[in-house]
Design a protein around this motif. Structure first.
Motif, short mmCIF file in Angstrom:
data_model
loop_
_atom_site.label_atom_id
_atom_site.label_comp_id
_atom_site.label_asym_id
_atom_site.label_seq_id
_atom_site.Cartn_x
_atom_site.Cartn_y
_atom_site.Cartn_z
N CYS A 3 -2.22 8.65 -4.77
CA CYS A 3 -1.49 8.05 -3.95
C CYS A 3 0.05 8.30 -4.82
CB CYS A 3 -1.12 6.69 -3.02
SG CYS A 3 -0.28 7.26 -1.84
N ASN A 38 0.98 9.84 4.34
CA ASN A 38 3.03 8.76 4.14
C ASN A 38 2.99 10.35 4.50
OD1 ASN A 38 2.99 10.23 2.16
ND2 ASN A 38 2.16 8.73 0.58
N ILE A 50 -6.20 0.90 -0.48
CA ILE A 50 -6.19 2.55 -1.68
C ILE A 50 -7.09 2.93 -1.98
CG2 ILE A 50 -6.01 2.02 -3.76
CD1 ILE A 50 -3.40 3.87 -2.97
N LEU A 103 2.58 7.30 -3.49
CA LEU A 103 3.40 5.84 -2.91
C LEU A 103 2.70 4.38 -3.45
CD1 LEU A 103 4.41 6.29 0.56
CD2 LEU A 103 6.06 6.46 -1.47
N ARG A 104 3.37 3.09 -3.58
CA ARG A 104 2.59 1.69 -3.79
C ARG A 104 3.21 1.19 -3.56
NH1 ARG A 104 0.94 5.15 -6.62
NH2 ARG A 104 0.98 5.34 -8.32
N CYS A 105 2.52 1.23 -1.67
CA CYS A 105 2.87 0.55 -0.53
C CYS A 105 2.52 -1.34 -1.08
CB CYS A 105 2.19 0.91 0.89
SG CYS A 105 3.07 2.51 1.00
N TYR A 109 1.15 -3.67 0.05
CA TYR A 109 0.35 -4.20 1.14
C TYR A 109 -1.38 -3.60 1.53
CZ TYR A 109 1.23 -0.63 4.50
OH TYR A 109 2.10 0.49 4.91
N CYS A 110 -1.17 -2.26 0.45
CA CYS A 110 -2.21 -1.28 0.52
C CYS A 110 -2.77 -1.38 -1.29
CB CYS A 110 -2.27 -0.17 0.17
SG CYS A 110 -3.63 1.07 0.49
N MET A 111 -2.02 -0.55 -2.37
CA MET A 111 -2.17 -0.74 -3.56
C MET A 111 -1.84 -1.68 -4.20
SD MET A 111 -2.29 1.64 -5.96
CE MET A 111 -1.48 2.93 -6.65
N GLY A 166 -6.12 6.98 -0.63
CA GLY A 166 -4.76 7.27 -1.41
C GLY A 166 -4.33 8.65 -0.08
FE1 SF4 Z 1 1.01 3.50 1.90
FE2 SF4 Z 1 -0.39 5.10 2.32
FE3 SF4 Z 1 -0.61 5.21 -0.45
FE4 SF4 Z 1 -1.43 2.72 0.84
S1 SF4 Z 1 -2.49 4.98 0.56
S2 SF4 Z 1 0.37 3.08 -1.13
S3 SF4 Z 1 -0.80 3.03 2.45
S4 SF4 Z 1 0.94 5.99 1.18
#
Ligand code: SF4
Ligand code: SAM
Length: 330
Positions: free
Chosen positions: A21, A95, A326, A23-25, A27-29, A68
């Motif tokens: 991914c 995202n 993720i 991003l590194r949100c 709550y997810c990663m 991802g």
């Molecule tokens: Fe964020 Fe989606 Fe990446 Fe998870 S998979 S880190 S929610 S953008």
């Protein structure tokens, strides 16, 4: 037909295309990242289409691509073209960072239902939550995607003390747009430091905030689509809707029709299930995967993979042995 021991018919497949991914949100990663699987363990483009076809033959009518970040997947055009031939309802969860580069492909292949994650309307906050500075491109692409006529839903994961002060702002923002803003209760997965007392915001909390701002008489309940996981609402007279996905406080398992396939080809019969069925190995070994699929779904538990009670969420052996989000795909 794909049916479980509780007589639920399964017609909706969510396929994760990638574990990576951009991003590194939080709550997810997990903060430390995730170890990536070798490429040979990940479903190839043609395997994704061939496996999806087996599900469609068994009655799946709807497929959503996720990750991802699915728009980072190499060969996405081949995958979408293959899935288009299966004549299913096609959607993607993203995202939005790469959306503008894919509008033509998504339109051409009929992948028009687009769910986008956006956890704050405040650039600094969104960037901190996702540990990357991408707010501007995300917002521009969301607005561009709506303008192009795609069906857009916005996913907001609510975290107490972080973005719950923006519930009303999100509803106001979505009111004049042809979209649904969906608030998602924070769910526990491996490595995401879930603590409901510390950071949970429930369906009830969202409704309280909405009613105290707009007035209870001005919030109307909108009929949910069959098998909808969200409870839908509208501020009277508004174009857009808002909704809550209350997996934690108010599960909707009795109408669940979802099957999840991870990027490495493991089937999960429930988001919360830590047991998986290895579809890809069976496929590569030339086995009849239809039977593997139907047997795996038959075993599905009635409620949240056996976490019947709210208290079960606090049992680390139940929720932390699962994959991180993720690696599942939501
Ligand atoms: Fe964020 Fe989606 Fe990446 Fe998870 S998979 S880190 S929610 S953008
Ligand atoms: N990268 C894409 C995205 O962010 O939309 C697709 C993958 S992401 C895992 C799919 C969805 O899962 C997103 O809407 C995200 O907000 C949601 N999600 C991730 N972790 C979650 C958690 N712990 N609780 C609730 N929803 C979560």
């Amino acid at each position: 037909m794909i049916i479980d021991q509780h007589q639920r018919i399964h017609s909706y497949l969510r396929v994760s295309l990638i574990e990576r991914c951009n991003l590194r949100c939080t709550y997810c990663m997990p903060e430390e990242g995730i170890p990536l699987l070798p490429k040979s363990h990940i479903m190839r483009n043609e395997e994704i289409v061939a496996i999806a076809k087996e599900y469609v033959d068994l009655g799946v009518t709807k497929i959503r691509l996720t990750g991802g970040e699915p728009l980072m997947r190499r060969g996405l055009d081949n995958i979408l073209e293959g899935l288009q031939d299966l004549n299913v309802d096609l959607g993607i969860t993203t995202n939005a960072i790469l959306l503008d580069q894919h509008w033509d492909l998504l339109e051409r292949t009929g992948c028009t239902k687009i769910n986008v994650s956006l956890d704050s309307l405040i650039p600094e906050k969104m960037n901190a939550l996702s540990r990357r500075n991408k707010f501007d491109i995300i917002m521009a692409n969301i607005l561009g995607t709506i303008k192009r006529g795609f069906q857009v839903k916005i996913n907001v994961v609510l975290l107490k003390g972080t973005n719950d002060d923006e519930i009303v702002d999100f509803i106001e923002w979505g009111k004049d747009l042809p979209i649904t803003v969906r608030f998602i209760e924070f769910m526990p997965f491996s490595g995401n430091k879930w603590d409901w007392n510390e950071n949970g915001i429930s369906l009830k909390d969202v409704l309280q905030k909405a009613e105290s701002h707009f007035g209870a008489d001005n919030i109307e309940r909108v009929k949910d689509a069959p098998n909808d996981v969200s409870k839908n609402y509208r501020v009277k007279g508004a174009k857009g809707k808002f909704a809550v996905i209350s997996t934690v406080s108010n599960p909707f398992c009795d109408t669940c029709n979802r099957i999840r396939l991870t990027a490495d080809g493991k089937m999960k019969n429930c988001l919360f299930s830590n047991s998986e069925t290895d579809i890809l190995s069976a496929f590569r070994a030339g086995e009849d995967i239809k039977k593997v699929i139907t047997d795996g779904i038959w075993r599905k538990k009635a409620v949240r993979a056996g976490m019947d009670e709210f208290e079960d969420f606090s049992d680390p052996s139940q929720n932390q042995e699962n994959r991180s989000m993720i690696r599942i795909g939501g």
